[in-house]
Write an enzyme that holds these catalytic residues in place. Structure first.
Site, PDB file in Angstrom:
ATOM      1  N   CYS A  43       0.815  -1.211   0.000  1.00 42.77           N
ATOM      2  CA  CYS A  43       0.000   0.000   0.000  1.00 42.77           C
ATOM      3  C   CYS A  43       0.855   1.269   0.000  1.00 42.77           C
ATOM      4  O   CYS A  43       1.442   1.612  -1.020  1.00 42.77           O
ATOM      5  CB  CYS A  43      -0.972  -0.024   1.185  1.00 42.77           C
ATOM      6  SG  CYS A  43      -2.334   1.151   1.041  1.00 42.77           S
ATOM      7  N   HIS A  49      -3.372  -5.634   2.436  1.00 38.27           N
ATOM      8  CA  HIS A  49      -3.120  -5.692   3.880  1.00 38.27           C
ATOM      9  C   HIS A  49      -3.658  -7.018   4.401  1.00 38.27           C
ATOM     10  O   HIS A  49      -3.985  -7.914   3.658  1.00 38.27           O
ATOM     11  CB  HIS A  49      -3.860  -4.548   4.578  1.00 38.27           C
ATOM     12  CG  HIS A  49      -3.348  -3.188   4.260  1.00 38.27           C
ATOM     13  ND1 HIS A  49      -2.142  -2.714   4.709  1.00 38.27           N
ATOM     14  CD2 HIS A  49      -3.906  -2.173   3.542  1.00 38.27           C
ATOM     15  CE1 HIS A  49      -1.975  -1.464   4.297  1.00 38.27           C
ATOM     16  NE2 HIS A  49      -3.021  -1.113   3.585  1.00 38.27           N
TER      17      HIS A  49
END
Length: 247
Positions: free
Chosen positions: A96, A196
């Site tokens: 990310c 994630h």
């Protein structure tokens, strides 16, 4: 000959959203379970990085303001070192915000541009609406050809340059930008993704592919990795895959 890998965890005190540190735990456990030596060092703001020492670099996710905090540290020489490590085929796993940080720039939805380190040819454009939820993607054959489940939460939309391939293609969810079905990036030995959750504990096939990539870069051809008992890991993976397949 005893095999060993050295892992550098970059900015662990700043970039660690949604349990991203679990990726370090998974890599360490899977190496140790096979009798492969592993050391993990942390490197944060103001600390020099010895790129020659490490085989794997891990960068987790962070919020926009946390990325801004890192810009001065990266401009002080660490960004140059990271670019060198990437071009030397060192293995990177970037999640990310860490993924975005490796790219050229991030332009917020109101037009403010943050210039990042340019280690890979991607750029990110901020949007007002977030791309969020559990998601699933199939990695390309060059990245193991496995189904990956994860959790994404990002307002930035990332677009790949011509020299960068996607890590995989979205089956369910948004991925890089919610437009072209791509997810993540693969350049040399960089594995970058929005996943994630954390990523590697419930995707052991991908974890082993990354570890084997690092071992082969360091030692050349190596024996196939010993098969581990992944009953729990596969149960978590398969449950989410079934759930997303019905969505």
């Amino acid at each position: 000959m005893k095999l060993e890998l050295n892992i550098c965890h970059l900015y662990p005190d700043i970039l660690n959203l949604y349990g991203d540190r679990g990726n370090i735990i998974a890599m360490r456990r899977r190496l140790e379970s096979r009798g492969i030596g592993v050391t993990v060092d942390e490197c944060s703001i103001g600390q020099p990085i010895d790129i020659d020492k490490y085989d794997i670099f891990f960068i987790g996710g962070g919020q926009d303001f946390e990325q801004e905090v890192l810009l001065r540290d990266l401009a002080g020489g660490k960004g140059r070192d990271i670019r060198t490590a990437v071009e030397e085929d060192k293995v990177f796993l970037a999640i990310c915000g860490g993924y975005q940080m490796l790219g050229q720039y991030y332009k917020t939805w109101d037009g403010t541009q943050l210039d990042f380190i340019g280690a890979i040819d991607v750029h990110t454009i901020g949007a007002k609406e977030r791309l969020i939820g559990n998601y699933m993607f199939q990695t390309t054959p060059e990245s193991g050809g496995t189904m990956v489940v994860g959790f994404e939460n990002h307002s930035g939309k990332t677009y790949l340059g011509e020299s960068v391939a996607p890590l995989g293609m979205v089956v369910s969810g948004f991925g890089n930008n919610g437009e072209d079905q791509t997810e993540g990036a693969r350049y040399k030995n960089v594995f970058a993704t929005y996943s994630h959750g954390s990523l590697l504990p419930k995707n052991p096939v991908l974890c082993d592919f990354i570890l084997k990539t690092a071992l082969e870069r360091k030692y050349g051809a190596v024996e196939p990795l010993e098969i581990l008992d992944d009953t729990l890991e596969n149960s978590a993976h398969d449950y989410m895959q079934r759930r997303l397949s019905k969505a």
